[in-house]
Design a protein around this motif. Structure first.
Motif, mmCIF file in Angstrom:
data_model
loop_
_atom_site.group_PDB
_atom_site.id
_atom_site.type_symbol
_atom_site.label_atom_id
_atom_site.label_comp_id
_atom_site.label_asym_id
_atom_site.label_seq_id
_atom_site.Cartn_x
_atom_site.Cartn_y
_atom_site.Cartn_z
ATOM 1 N N GLU A 1 0.824 -1.210 0.000
ATOM 2 C CA GLU A 1 0.000 0.000 0.000
ATOM 3 C C GLU A 1 0.862 1.267 0.000
ATOM 4 N N ILE B 1 2.392 1.768 -3.603
ATOM 5 C CA ILE B 1 1.418 2.294 -4.566
ATOM 6 C C ILE B 1 1.038 3.732 -4.209
ATOM 7 N N LEU C 1 -4.608 -5.125 -8.974
ATOM 8 C CA LEU C 1 -4.115 -3.947 -9.702
ATOM 9 C C LEU C 1 -3.420 -4.350 -10.998
ATOM 10 N N ILE D 1 2.061 2.216 -11.721
ATOM 11 C CA ILE D 1 1.241 1.379 -10.836
ATOM 12 C C ILE D 1 1.079 -0.013 -11.430
ATOM 13 N N ALA E 1 2.622 -3.434 -9.836
ATOM 14 C CA ALA E 1 1.737 -4.514 -9.375
ATOM 15 C C ALA E 1 2.075 -5.837 -10.062
#
Length: 276
Positions: free
Chosen positions: A108, A111, A157, A177, A181
């Motif tokens: 978390e 990201i 994601l 991102i 991921a």
DNA sequence: TCCCAGGAAGGCT
DNA sequence: AGCCTTCATGGG
């Protein structure tokens, strides 16, 4: 429910300090407090008359939230180590009393700070909640019954297509991102090694080799996700402070082990008091 | 309309 | 090693 008396710990200060994007003021029934999302976990907590109430079991407190809130570190000692002639920093630290450097969910944090670049805090929060609500799981907090969404998994994601990424408002960061991921999913990015083996300098090199992660984002990941308190993230706010009050260079060497804490006091002071 | 936001990549010198 | 431009998006 865990009840404790904790010095130098203030939920409001932490929520507003800019290091966490999913901690918001809310109520449980009519009781005011804060609700926190961290990865797939959640917690309601509140403070009243010097007491702190964590709405979780003692087991959960011990295995996750105690470390999350950094409750083992003596922040008063850090404040006392500040150069007594550095008035700006003394004021910043006093204004930020109760802030702790959280140890948040690593994926978390990665990201979140990829999203943070060239962005502002309200919009960062909005984007992160959007991702949770669309690609996380809806769950119910066991202690309070509060509904919330977990942070999306790497797999979730990694699966997003161009249309979905566009709709999330990630802008040019969408590629970062998505790539990140995918590389966590296929284990080209190894969180286990990051969390268990690497010293700060190696961690920094590892992180900055990743697309979309430069010095500043790497430092934030190190500070808020890996609890490496020696790093000193320099963003636009800190830059302004250093230019205005420190002649272009901050004496980080004075605060070796806890430079990251000092940085957070400065950042919080600038953003919330607009004193720069 | 321009400027800014918890910056970084890519190209140039 | 440093500088410059560009990169989406939304809010002031």
């Amino acid at each position: 429910m865990v009840e404790a008396t904790i010095k130098n710990f203030d939920l409001k200060q932490i929520a507003e300090s800019g290091q966490i994007f999913r901690m918001k003021e809310t109520t449980f029934g009519t009781t005011p407090g804060y609700f926190i999302g961290s990865g797939s976990r959640s917690l309601f907590a509140r403070q009243e008359d010097g007491q702190t109430f964590f709405y979780c079991t003692g087991e959960e407190m011990k295995e996750y939230w105690f470390e999350f809130f950094d409750l083992d570190l003596d922040y008063e000692f850090i404040a006392k180590s500040i150069d007594p002639e550095d008035f700006y920093l003394k004021h910043a630290a006093a204004a930020g009393e109760g802030i702790r450097i959280l140890k948040q969910d690593l994926f978390e944090v990665c990201i979140s700070f990829l999203i943070s670049q060239n962005n502002n805090i309200p919009r960062i929060k909005k984007t992160i909640y959007y991702l949770c609500e669309h690609y996380g799981r809806e769950e119910i907090n066991a202690e309070t019954g509060i509904r919330f969404y977990t942070f999306p998994t790497p797999e979730a994601l990694a699966r997003l297509d161009d249309t979905e990424l566009k709709a999330a408002g990630l802008g040019y960061r969408a590629r970062y991102i998505s790539e990140f991921a995918k590389n966590v999913e296929n284990e080209r990015i190894n969180f286990f090694d990051l969390e268990n083996y690497y010293a700060p300098d190696l961690t920094h090199r590892y992180l900055t080799a990743i697309l979309g992660i430069g010095d500043k984002v790497a430092n934030c990941i190190q500070l808020f996700g890996l609890h490496q308190l020696t790093v000193f993230p320099i963003d636009t706010w800190i830059n302004k402070i250093i230019d205005t009050y420190y002649g272009g260079r901050f004496p980080i060497e004075k605060y070796g082990l806890y430079a990251g804490v000092i940085q957070q006091y400065l950042f919080n002071y600038a953003v919330n008091r607009k004193e720069v």
